[in-house]
Design a protein around this motif. Structure first.
Motif, short mmCIF file in Angstrom:
data_model
loop_
_atom_site.label_atom_id
_atom_site.label_comp_id
_atom_site.label_asym_id
_atom_site.label_seq_id
_atom_site.Cartn_x
_atom_site.Cartn_y
_atom_site.Cartn_z
N LEU A 94 0.90 -1.36 0.03
CA LEU A 94 0.07 -0.09 0.04
C LEU A 94 0.91 1.45 -0.10
N ALA A 95 0.34 2.33 -0.54
CA ALA A 95 0.98 3.59 -0.46
C ALA A 95 1.21 4.14 0.87
N THR A 96 0.37 3.99 1.97
CA THR A 96 0.45 4.64 3.21
C THR A 96 0.42 3.31 4.34
N PRO A 97 1.46 2.34 4.49
CA PRO A 97 1.27 1.24 5.27
C PRO A 97 1.19 1.86 6.74
N TRP A 98 2.13 2.80 6.93
CA TRP A 98 2.11 3.34 8.47
C TRP A 98 0.86 3.50 9.21
N GLY B 99 2.55 -12.60 15.91
CA GLY B 99 2.15 -12.50 14.61
C GLY B 99 3.20 -11.66 13.71
N VAL B 100 2.94 -11.90 12.48
CA VAL B 100 4.19 -11.19 11.73
C VAL B 100 3.41 -10.03 10.78
N PHE B 101 4.11 -8.86 10.75
CA PHE B 101 3.55 -7.69 9.98
C PHE B 101 4.64 -7.69 8.71
N ILE B 102 4.21 -7.41 7.49
CA ILE B 102 5.25 -7.16 6.45
C ILE B 102 4.49 -6.27 5.52
N SER B 103 5.39 -5.32 5.20
CA SER B 103 5.05 -4.19 4.05
C SER B 103 6.31 -4.13 3.00
N PHE B 104 5.60 -4.24 1.96
CA PHE B 104 6.48 -4.00 0.75
C PHE B 104 6.23 -2.42 0.18
N ILE C 53 12.03 4.80 0.51
CA ILE C 53 12.65 4.67 1.68
C ILE C 53 11.88 5.57 2.71
N ASP C 54 11.36 6.58 2.15
CA ASP C 54 10.40 7.63 3.10
C ASP C 54 9.34 6.63 3.48
N GLN C 55 8.80 5.84 2.72
CA GLN C 55 7.41 5.16 3.22
C GLN C 55 8.26 4.10 4.36
N VAL C 56 9.37 3.32 4.11
CA VAL C 56 9.82 2.64 5.30
C VAL C 56 10.14 3.45 6.44
N VAL C 57 10.72 4.61 6.37
CA VAL C 57 11.01 5.41 7.82
C VAL C 57 9.48 5.50 8.48
N LEU D 223 7.19 0.95 15.68
CA LEU D 223 8.08 0.92 17.15
C LEU D 223 7.07 1.88 18.26
N ASP D 224 6.05 2.78 17.64
CA ASP D 224 5.19 3.22 18.45
C ASP D 224 3.91 2.37 18.87
N ASN D 225 3.88 1.37 18.13
CA ASN D 225 2.63 0.54 18.39
C ASN D 225 3.01 -0.92 18.89
N GLY D 226 4.12 -1.23 19.61
CA GLY D 226 4.44 -2.44 20.22
C GLY D 226 5.07 -3.38 19.22
N PHE D 227 5.56 -3.12 18.18
CA PHE D 227 6.16 -4.23 17.53
C PHE D 227 7.82 -4.38 17.79
N ALA D 228 8.08 -5.39 17.30
CA ALA D 228 9.66 -5.67 17.80
C ALA D 228 10.24 -6.38 16.63
#
Length: 257
Positions: free
Chosen positions: A174-178, A192-197, A201-205, A212-217
């Motif tokens: 998706l364009a806005t995965p965050w 469970g696993v979260f994956i985003s394609f 790099i701006d989308q990745v950041v 990090l803000d929502n409890g993932f590690a």
């Protein structure tokens, strides 16, 4: 026992590594190519892998299509994720038969088909798409691949929420995965696993910050570059052209309180 080609089966007529044709075998149907005409009736009751010649005497091989073949050949109105990225997405997701997967961004259904192929026969892919015309194309493709029974296509926006709960993986293109990250946390089971394609790099950041803000590690991002080899005695070398940057893949795991 070797499987025979029956009427209605798909075959991949392979000429060389650059040219192949995905066709449905039907009686009295012909395939016209620049290398001549092939009468598909001649394939009936032959084994997959059989060699067949066009009316110009050029040899083709009738392979049974793999998921990779379908992904490259299916009709599409959108850019698909390349198999090199799909393979890593599936491997890192840990999914298998029986897994429950939420996918965001069905598109032409290429990734959807691969996911469904891994979760069948008892698993399910819930694939969300906001554009109905894409859903129609995806349904047609999934039906041809033979995995439509393991997919539920949903006309919806994951940035507004995810209906499913306690799923094994949430996988996004998706364009806005965050914007989906908080909903993914609620939908995933513990670990469970979260994956985003994402192409940029701006989308990745932005996505990493949201994770990090929502409890993932266990958050990491990779890029896959694929280079083929030209194999010929005395002249073996890397091919001049390669599949370079297609996108970044970000992985994370849900950590519970």
């Amino acid at each position: 026992m070797e499987e025979k080609i029956r009427e209605g089966d798909d075959v991949l007529l392979y000429l060389d590594k650059r040219r192949s044709y995905l066709v449905k075998v039907e009686r009295d149907k012909e395939l016209h190519t620049h290398k001549g005409l092939i009468n598909l009736t001649d394939l009936l009751n032959k084994e997959f892998g059989t060699r067949i010649h066009s009316n110009k005497g050029v040899e083709f091989i009738a392979f049974r299509p793999t998921i990779r073949d379908y992904i490259f050949k299916i009709s599409r109105r959108t850019q698909i994720i390349y198999p090199k990225d799909i393979a890593l997405i599936i491997f890192f997701s840990g999914i298998g038969p029986g897994s429950q997967v939420v996918e965001g961004g069905t598109g032409a259904g290429a990734l959807t088909a691969a996911l469904a192929n891994y979760v069948k026969p008892s698993g399910r892919v819930y694939s969300y798409e906001i554009r109905e015309e894409f859903m129609k194309t995806a349904a047609k493709n999934l039906r041809r691949v033979g995995v439509i029974d393991y997919v539920e296509l949903k006309n919806g926006d994951l940035t507004k929420g995810i209906e499913e709960k306690s799923v094994d993986a949430v996988i996004l293109d998706l364009a806005t995965p965050w914007l989906v990250v908080p909903h993914a946390y609620e939908a995933l089971k513990g670990s469970g696993v979260f994956i985003s394609f994402s192409p940029t790099i701006d989308q990745v950041v932005k996505t990493t910050e949201a994770l990090l803000d929502n409890g993932f590690a266990s958050i990491e991002t990779i890029e896959s570059l694929l280079r083929g080899m030209q194999i010929e005695r005395g002249r073996t070398r890397p091919e001049t052209l390669m599949t370079g940057h297609t996108g970044y893949i970000t992985f994370a795991r849900k950590a519970t309180v």
